[in-house]
Scaffold this motif. Sequence first.
Motif, mmCIF file in Angstrom:
data_model
loop_
_atom_site.group_PDB
_atom_site.id
_atom_site.type_symbol
_atom_site.label_atom_id
_atom_site.label_comp_id
_atom_site.label_asym_id
_atom_site.label_seq_id
_atom_site.Cartn_x
_atom_site.Cartn_y
_atom_site.Cartn_z
ATOM 1 N N LEU A 44 55.269 49.110 56.172
ATOM 2 C CA LEU A 44 55.105 49.169 57.625
ATOM 3 C C LEU A 44 54.324 47.961 58.133
ATOM 4 O O LEU A 44 54.697 47.346 59.138
ATOM 5 N N ALA A 45 53.261 47.615 57.423
ATOM 6 C CA ALA A 45 52.475 46.458 57.826
ATOM 7 C C ALA A 45 53.313 45.186 57.772
ATOM 8 O O ALA A 45 53.251 44.340 58.675
ATOM 9 N N GLY A 46 54.126 45.048 56.726
ATOM 10 C CA GLY A 46 54.955 43.858 56.591
ATOM 11 C C GLY A 46 55.950 43.707 57.714
ATOM 12 O O GLY A 46 56.123 42.608 58.254
ATOM 13 N N THR A 47 56.602 44.812 58.081
ATOM 14 C CA THR A 47 57.622 44.712 59.131
ATOM 15 C C THR A 47 57.002 44.451 60.502
ATOM 16 O O THR A 47 57.663 43.894 61.383
ATOM 17 N N LEU A 48 55.728 44.811 60.663
ATOM 18 C CA LEU A 48 55.050 44.588 61.940
ATOM 19 C C LEU A 48 54.257 43.276 61.962
ATOM 20 O O LEU A 48 53.635 42.950 62.971
ATOM 21 N N GLY A 49 54.277 42.546 60.849
ATOM 22 C CA GLY A 49 53.530 41.286 60.802
ATOM 23 C C GLY A 49 52.037 41.505 60.856
ATOM 24 O O GLY A 49 51.307 40.737 61.500
ATOM 25 N N PHE A 50 51.558 42.544 60.142
ATOM 26 C CA PHE A 50 50.135 42.866 60.133
ATOM 27 C C PHE A 50 49.567 42.584 58.750
ATOM 28 O O PHE A 50 50.090 43.070 57.746
ATOM 29 N N ASP A 51 48.515 41.792 58.693
ATOM 30 C CA ASP A 51 47.874 41.420 57.438
ATOM 31 C C ASP A 51 46.841 42.495 57.101
ATOM 32 O O ASP A 51 45.772 42.563 57.738
ATOM 33 N N LEU A 52 47.142 43.326 56.108
ATOM 34 C CA LEU A 52 46.246 44.423 55.766
ATOM 35 C C LEU A 52 44.916 43.920 55.213
ATOM 36 O O LEU A 52 43.867 44.526 55.453
ATOM 37 N N CYS A 53 44.936 42.839 54.466
ATOM 38 C CA CYS A 53 43.698 42.326 53.873
ATOM 39 C C CYS A 53 42.741 41.802 54.942
ATOM 40 O O CYS A 53 41.538 42.068 54.907
ATOM 41 N N ALA A 54 43.295 41.070 55.892
ATOM 42 C CA ALA A 54 42.465 40.504 56.965
ATOM 43 C C ALA A 54 42.292 41.461 58.131
ATOM 44 O O ALA A 54 41.450 41.231 59.003
ATOM 45 N N ALA A 55 43.107 42.540 58.161
ATOM 46 C CA ALA A 55 43.120 43.488 59.281
ATOM 47 C C ALA A 55 43.345 42.763 60.600
ATOM 48 O O ALA A 55 42.634 42.957 61.584
#
Length: 236
Positions: A44-55
């Motif tokens: 989900l994060a990948g498809t939304l262009g969200f960097d989970l590590c950097a939040a």
Amino acid sequence: MGKISAVLFDKDGTLFDFQRSWAGWALDLLTELSGGNPARRAALAGTLGFDLCAARFRPESPVVAGTADDVVRLMRPYLPGWTDAALGAYLTEASAQAPMVPAVDLGPLLSGLAARGLALGVATNDAEAPALAQLEAAGVRRAFDFVAGFDSGHGAKPGPGQVLAFAEATGRRPAEVLMVGDSRFDLAAGRAAGAATAAVLTGTACAEDLSDLAGVVLPDIGALPAYLDRLGAGSA
């Protein structure tokens, strides 16, 4: 450029700082929707262009300028238990509760612009209902003569419909409108309508991403009064 007599603001990344308003909210949302499944959360994060590590949202994130319908289409393949309608309703309701962080102190800025005789509006690719709720929570809903979301009947940016509707609603010509935004969609919408454009850097884009579509690139909307003074806009 004609004399500016109206200012139309994008919401997310313009009135409100994008990362400070949405990144923490998105992290919580992804955790909740993934149901504790790390692989689904990462997808989900990948498809939304969200960097989970950097939040943080990446600059190319489709969420930055997309509509709620766009977000639903991206997320649905990873959420088989949801329908489009249910997910859209959930996101709309959840986004209305997101803790918006103003890019600057909005009350004095907007009061000062209105005192110049400028008509003020908001054009967002968010839905209208959460936009109104967030403006109300920030204490600035009444500062605006016009508020439109992607679902208000004027289309979504980068189309010109919201800009043209604002001009018509406030009795201005499109050339009298300054469209202020943090994304290329905002600036393209303004240009397509025949409006002037100003970019701000409180979204995810940098100046180089926006300068070709913007009449000026400002650090944030707090720099608008000085820019309008240079244009001779409004009656100070």
